[in-house]
Design a protein around this motif. Structure first.
Motif, short mmCIF file in Angstrom:
data_model
loop_
_atom_site.label_atom_id
_atom_site.label_comp_id
_atom_site.label_asym_id
_atom_site.label_seq_id
_atom_site.Cartn_x
_atom_site.Cartn_y
_atom_site.Cartn_z
N UNK A 1 0.80 -1.21 0.00
CA UNK A 1 0.00 0.00 0.00
C UNK A 1 0.84 1.27 0.00
N UNK A 2 2.14 1.13 0.20
CA UNK A 2 2.99 2.32 0.28
C UNK A 2 4.02 2.41 -0.83
N UNK A 3 4.11 1.38 -1.68
CA UNK A 3 5.10 1.36 -2.75
C UNK A 3 4.43 1.02 -4.08
N UNK A 4 5.00 1.54 -5.15
CA UNK A 4 4.56 1.10 -6.48
C UNK A 4 5.20 -0.25 -6.76
N UNK A 5 4.66 -1.04 -7.69
CA UNK A 5 5.26 -2.35 -8.00
C UNK A 5 6.75 -2.26 -8.32
N UNK A 6 7.18 -1.18 -8.96
CA UNK A 6 8.59 -1.04 -9.30
C UNK A 6 9.48 -0.89 -8.07
N UNK A 7 8.93 -0.39 -6.98
CA UNK A 7 9.70 -0.18 -5.76
C UNK A 7 9.72 -1.40 -4.85
N UNK A 8 8.83 -2.35 -5.07
CA UNK A 8 8.70 -3.50 -4.16
C UNK A 8 9.87 -4.46 -4.29
N UNK A 9 10.17 -5.15 -3.17
CA UNK A 9 11.16 -6.22 -3.26
C UNK A 9 10.50 -7.44 -3.89
#
Length: 471
Positions: free
Chosen positions: A318-326
């Motif tokens: 909920x706090x990151x875009x898919x590109x930012x996720x691990x």
């Protein structure tokens, strides 16, 4: 409801004075089912180390329900650090083997104490929190001609939740209500409370299994209610009563899911109305395509439930875009439709809705999930849902990504027309957005038929007929 009740004290402690949306009026049989499911979660984690075991606070109405299940609670206690049972003195706890266990404390309630009207189960562990908090309706709070004639028709004001803040606050309130009976025990419980909240635990608990068990219990309780009525009513009277109760239990199952979906939206601070808006805009596109009413209703419901697979998602979703996720979080994100569909499998009545939720990530060119369906092989409702969900998410910020305007968002959808999305649907969405941009229409913010659970308000006075959430 008595102003001294735990429910009222919890409400008074909240900054906005609003109990959660799960607050409503519950049949007794539903409470049995809910408590069983939450207790089962303790048994499922029986191998937890002592420092992860829960503190359990229970208030059983004069002990009547508990004594029917005393042996079951003997097993539950084995997996707890401490269990406190409050009931009237002659309820039978002192002589039962469960009451003899070292980690069980008994509180003999005075019959003048409003706690004898309450049915509470609070489970507080480092890794999760949950509770059922209830108070039985007083005789004069039942609408005319609806007073219960059999035990399973008794009703309770109440709520159930996994919300950590609410559970912790309720635990403190109940501990203080125990203090006049045993101040030393209250001090001990507060110390355990502090130890639990101070224990670090970084893993996100998977609570979908708990809700699935709740739904399963509600399904089985449906037949139990009908059977009980057949034993207590003449045949002609039974038919109408059984149908009424059956509808109520079916509503219970659906609302368990709707409330779960609400919790997902509540966790998403950047997009807290996603489900309402997706359901509303999906319905609008369906109307433009002249879908029949029954399909519009199903599309509406699928929109409200489309994010249910994120119910136990890590906060980063909920706090990151898919590109930012691990990698681990991104995998959870990519599997969200399948997770939601598996959860909905526990309610056969939602089979069609489940399929729509399951296939919302199918792509027009066949490269989507879970089955790689292509073009018009993909159900029209799933195609609409997938497009609208993507569009709606773009109009809200996510991580480092800013919120797009309506025009920018629809342009992003246009870039994926023919690959991810049905070109005809993209054109329909573009037309709606154009009309909104020039002020001829407003984009809908909620579907035309919104389930009561979504806008449920706390009961304000007993002068009004109790509002029965179909739970």
């Amino acid at each position: 409801m008595n102003p001294e009740s735990t429910l009222n004290q919890l409400k008074a402690s909240l900054s906005d004075g609003q109990l959660p949306s799960s607050y409503g009026v519950y049949f007794k049989n539903t409470l049995v089912a809910l408590c069983h499911a939450l207790e089962d979660h303790i048994l499922q984690n029986s191998d937890a180390p002592p420092e992860q075991q829960p503190l359990v606070l229970v208030t059983f109405q004069e002990g009547k329900w508990y004594l029917q299940e005393a042996d079951r609670y003997f097993d539950v206690v084995q997996s707890c650090r401490h269990v406190v049972i409050s009931a009237v003195a002659d309820s039978g706890f002192l002589t039962h083997r469960t009451g003899q266990l070292e980690n069980v404390s008994l509180i003999n309630l005075d019959r003048s104490d409003s706690l004898v009207m309450e049915w509470n189960l609070i489970i507080l562990a480092p890794s999760y929190t949950t509770m059922v908090l209830c108070h039985e309706l007083m005789p004069d709070e039942y609408p005319a001609h609806t007073k219960p004639t059999i035990d399973t028709e008794r009703k309770f004001y109440g709520l159930w939740t996994f919300d950590q803040k609410l559970v912790r606050e309720s635990a403190k309130i109940l501990i203080e209500r125990f203090r006049p009976y045993n101040a030393e025990l209250a001090d001990c419980l507060l110390q355990q409370y502090q130890e639990i909240i101070a224990t670090p635990y970084h893993q996100v608990p998977d609570l979908t299994g708990v809700v699935s068990r709740i739904v399963s219990y509600l399904q089985s309780s449906q037949q139990e209610l009908i059977t009980v009525n057949r034993q207590n009513r003449e045949f002609w009277e039974l038919e109408g009563q059984a149908k009424r109760i059956s509808r109520n239990i079916t509503g219970n199952k659906l609302q368990a899911f709707l409330r779960m979906a609400q919790r997902v939206d509540e966790r998403d601070q950047n997009n807290p109305c996603a489900s309402l808006q997706v359901a509303a805009l999906s319905e609008t596109l369906g109307q433009i395509l002249d879908l029949p009413t029954v399909k519009l209703r199903r599309l509406q419901l699928a929109g409200l439930l489309y994010r249910i697979g994120l119910s136990s998602a890590p906060d980063e979703v909920f706090t990151q875009s898919p590109e930012e996720m691990d990698d681990a979080t991104r995998k959870f994100w990519s599997e969200r439709a399948l997770i939601g569909a598996r959860l909905l499998e526990s309610m056969p009545e939602l089979a069609i809705i489940r399929d729509v939720v399951a296939h919302q990530l199918e792509y027009w060119d066949g490269s989507g999930k879970p089955d790689g369906q292509k073009g018009e092989e993909i159900n029209i409702k799933a195609r609409i849902l997938g497009l609208v969900a993507y569009f709606q998410s773009l109009t809200h910020p996510r991580g480092k990504r800013h919120a797009h305007s309506l025009t920018e968002a629809v342009e992003k959808c246009q870039e994926l027309s023919g690959t991810r999305f049905d070109p005809a649907l993209v054109e329909a969405l573009k037309n709606v957005v154009k009309l909104a941009e020039i002020g001829l229409i407003q984009l809908p913010t909620q579907p035309s038929q919104l389930p009561n659970v979504w806008l449920e308000e706390a009961l304000s006075s007993k002068s009004k007929s109790p509002k029965e959430s179909k739970v």
